[in-house]
Scaffold this motif. Structure first.
Motif: not given
Length: 569
Positions: A157-158, A290-291, A366-367, A370, A374, A444-445, A448, A452
């Motif tokens: 996700a970075c 980020w994030p 976060i969701d 994101t 995106f 949660s990731l 993201p 990405a």
């Protein structure tokens, strides 16, 4: 006083992330960006130029040179890998594609090392969640696997990882070796000589990639972790002091090799007191990581008693050391973004340890952020692509024509199909995330990381022709070649390494360094270098024939001089 562990995780929250989905996500991220594009300016094409130089007869593989110029980063390993891949590749494989193959492998190894490093740190006793009074807490292996999944998703996700990790530069080799060193340091708590040997190989690779000082600092961190927490939180199985001694010996050997090969270079440049420079560094730190960075900060806060307390925990101190060293290098070197790239594997591991402590409301924020971010980026990519194809909407089409004059876009079925598949996959992922399903600490990731990868795939498929036109030297070199009409040789003065490499790769021009007695009919000079007074052209021997600019950069231009008495086309 014993402070409680902040991780409270039930067995139902460590459900397994489907391996096929995770591997497909990683494969799409790795492959898209290495295949089907031209080398970009300037580090990418420059590194390719040094790899091609090693293939010449009589080239010294220990000291790569490009028309007599040494690399800006004194490295051997990345140039060796690229040149070796080009040498053994079949003749039908383009040389630039062959050179990218080992770097695609390096990126894949980076992702794997980050996963396994996070997994091993999560297996340490002090990283495990609180045991419930009547059972039902997450089992160690399942919890560690879920945390490793979260760390890998955080790395994907970075935002700063995308472009720099898909180049054929020493930075990619440094990233891979840093991730391997991080994984090896996490394995130092295991018995046997394998962890120390892996640490030695990773640190040696980092030194051969142009970063011997970072190799020594990362290795020193591994030694300090062993001394600060020799038992790894498990008093029954203390780590022998011999491991620290062997690792110290490995560090000395890495330093000796770096000294023997003359790899030590003083590149430290302290930032000035300029507010603009500090603001730019701050912006870089914010968007590049980020994030992962807000989650990493949350980890440090919630687990703070395991950092500054009596029971210091290696699963926090080790990634924190790697992050601090990389950030310190970012603040004291000119290539701030490439230095910060090395912090991402450890930063992703730190971010993963925030997942068991997040509240449901934070996960929801976060969701939604994101999803909006995106999805909006994906829509922008599609709208501009449609404008390039049809001219509608008119404003984006006009912007492309203004920023990339002379660019002609053509429809390509395969990139279009890949972009459609990526968009459909994103739609399915969003539907899955907002649907009803059992909780998982890595959830949660998912958005993201998926977002990405989606944007990276869309940009590298729909926008790839435009990016090749804007970011490569191919249009400039093509105009130069058409002007010179294949002369016997061309002299150069003041050209950058990237310009030299591009001329050698995109054309058949035989370049030579300018001499006091010209022997070639043409001379190519860097217009910026001439304007600044850094270089000069002898007006008694050369006359200006034409100045050619890069279509997308009006400040970069090559001036063509013809030899006095020679015939111009």
């Amino acid at each position: 006083m014993n402070h409680p562990i902040p991780a409270i995780v039930a067995q139902g929250a460590v459900r397994r992330l489907p391996r096929a989905a995770l591997l497909a996500l990683c494969a799409a991220y790795v492959l898209i960006g290495f295949i089907g594009r031209n080398p970009w300016k300037s580090a990418d094409i420059t590194a390719l130029g040094y790899m091609l130089a090693l293939l010449r007869d009589g080239a010294d593989w220990m000291t790569p040179r490009l028309l007599g110029l040494a690399p800006e980063v004194e490295a051997q390993l990345p140039y060796w890998l690229g040149a070796a891949a080009m040498k053994i590749a079949p003749s039908f494989v383009p040389v630039d594609l062959a050179a990218r193959f080992p770097f695609a492998v390096l990126l894949g190894v980076t992702l794997a090392a980050t996963w396994y490093g996070t997994y091993l740190l999560a297996r340490s006793p002090r990283a495990q969640p609180v045991a419930f009074a009547f059972g039902g807490e997450a089992q160690p292996a399942d919890y560690s696997r879920a945390m490793a999944d979260g760390g890998l998703l955080a790395l994907l996700a970075c935002l700063g990882l995308a472009q720099l990790s898909h180049e054929t530069t020493p930075g990619v080799a440094q990233l891979c070796c840093t991730a391997l060193a991080f994984y090896a340091s996490a394995r130092l708590t295991q018995s046997g000589k394998a962890p120390v040997l892996l640490s030695f190989l990773a640190l040696l690779g980092l030194a051969l990639s142009g970063a011997p000082a970072l190799a020594m600092l990362f290795g020193l961190g591994g030694v300090l972790m062993l001394l600060l927490d020799p038992s790894n939180g498990d008093e029954a199985t203390p780590i022998p002091i011999g491991t620290a001694l062997r690792l110290s010996l490995a560090l000395l050997l890495v330093g000796a090799v770096a000294t023997l090969l003359d790899l030590w270079r003083w590149r430290v440049e302290l930032p000035t007191a300029s507010l603009t420079e500090w603001r730019n560094l701050g912006r870089l730190l914010l968007w590049f990581t980020w994030p992962a960075w807000p989650l990493a900060l949350w980890t440090l806060w919630r687990w703070r008693h395991q950092i500054v307390g009596a029971q210091r925990s290696r699963h926090l101190l080790l990634p924190l050391w790697y992050v601090l060293v990389a950030i310190g290098c970012t603040l004291t070197t000119r290539s701030a973004d490439r230095s910060l790239l090395l912090a991402l594997p450890a930063l992703a591991a730190l971010a993963a340890f925030a997942l068991p402590t997040l509240q449901r409301s934070v996960s929801a924020v976060i969701d939604w952020f994101t999803l909006l971010f995106f999805s909006g980026c994906g829509i922008i990519v599609w709208v501009i692509w449609i404008a390039m194809q049809t001219g509608i909407p008119s404003q984006p089409a006009a912007n492309v024509a203004r920023l990339a004059p002379g660019f002609a876009h053509h429809f390509s079925a395969l990139p279009f199909a890949l972009a459609v598949l990526a968009t459909l996959a994103w739609a399915w992922l969003v539907k899955w995330r907002v649907g009803r399903h059992r909780a998982a600490i890595w959830k949660s990731l998912v958005l993201p990381a998926g977002g990405a990868v989606l944007c990276w795939v869309l940009v590298m498929t729909l926008w790839l022709p435009l990016l090749d036109y804007a970011r490569s030297y191919a249009p400039l070199v093509r105009r130069i070649s058409e002007t010179l009409q294949n002369p016997p040789c061309v002299e150069t003065v003041g050209l950058s390494r990237g310009q030299i490499a591009a001329l050698q790769f995109h054309s058949q021009l035989r370049l030579r360094e300018a001499s006091t007695t010209p022997s070639c009919p043409w001379l190519l000079a860097n217009g910026e270098a001439l304007d600044s007074g850094e270089y000069a052209v002898d007006a008694t021997q050369w006359t200006l024939y034409r100045s050619i600019k890069r279509p997308t950069d009006r400040t970069e231009h090559i001036r063509i001089f013809s030899r006095l008495g020679g015939a111009a086309p």
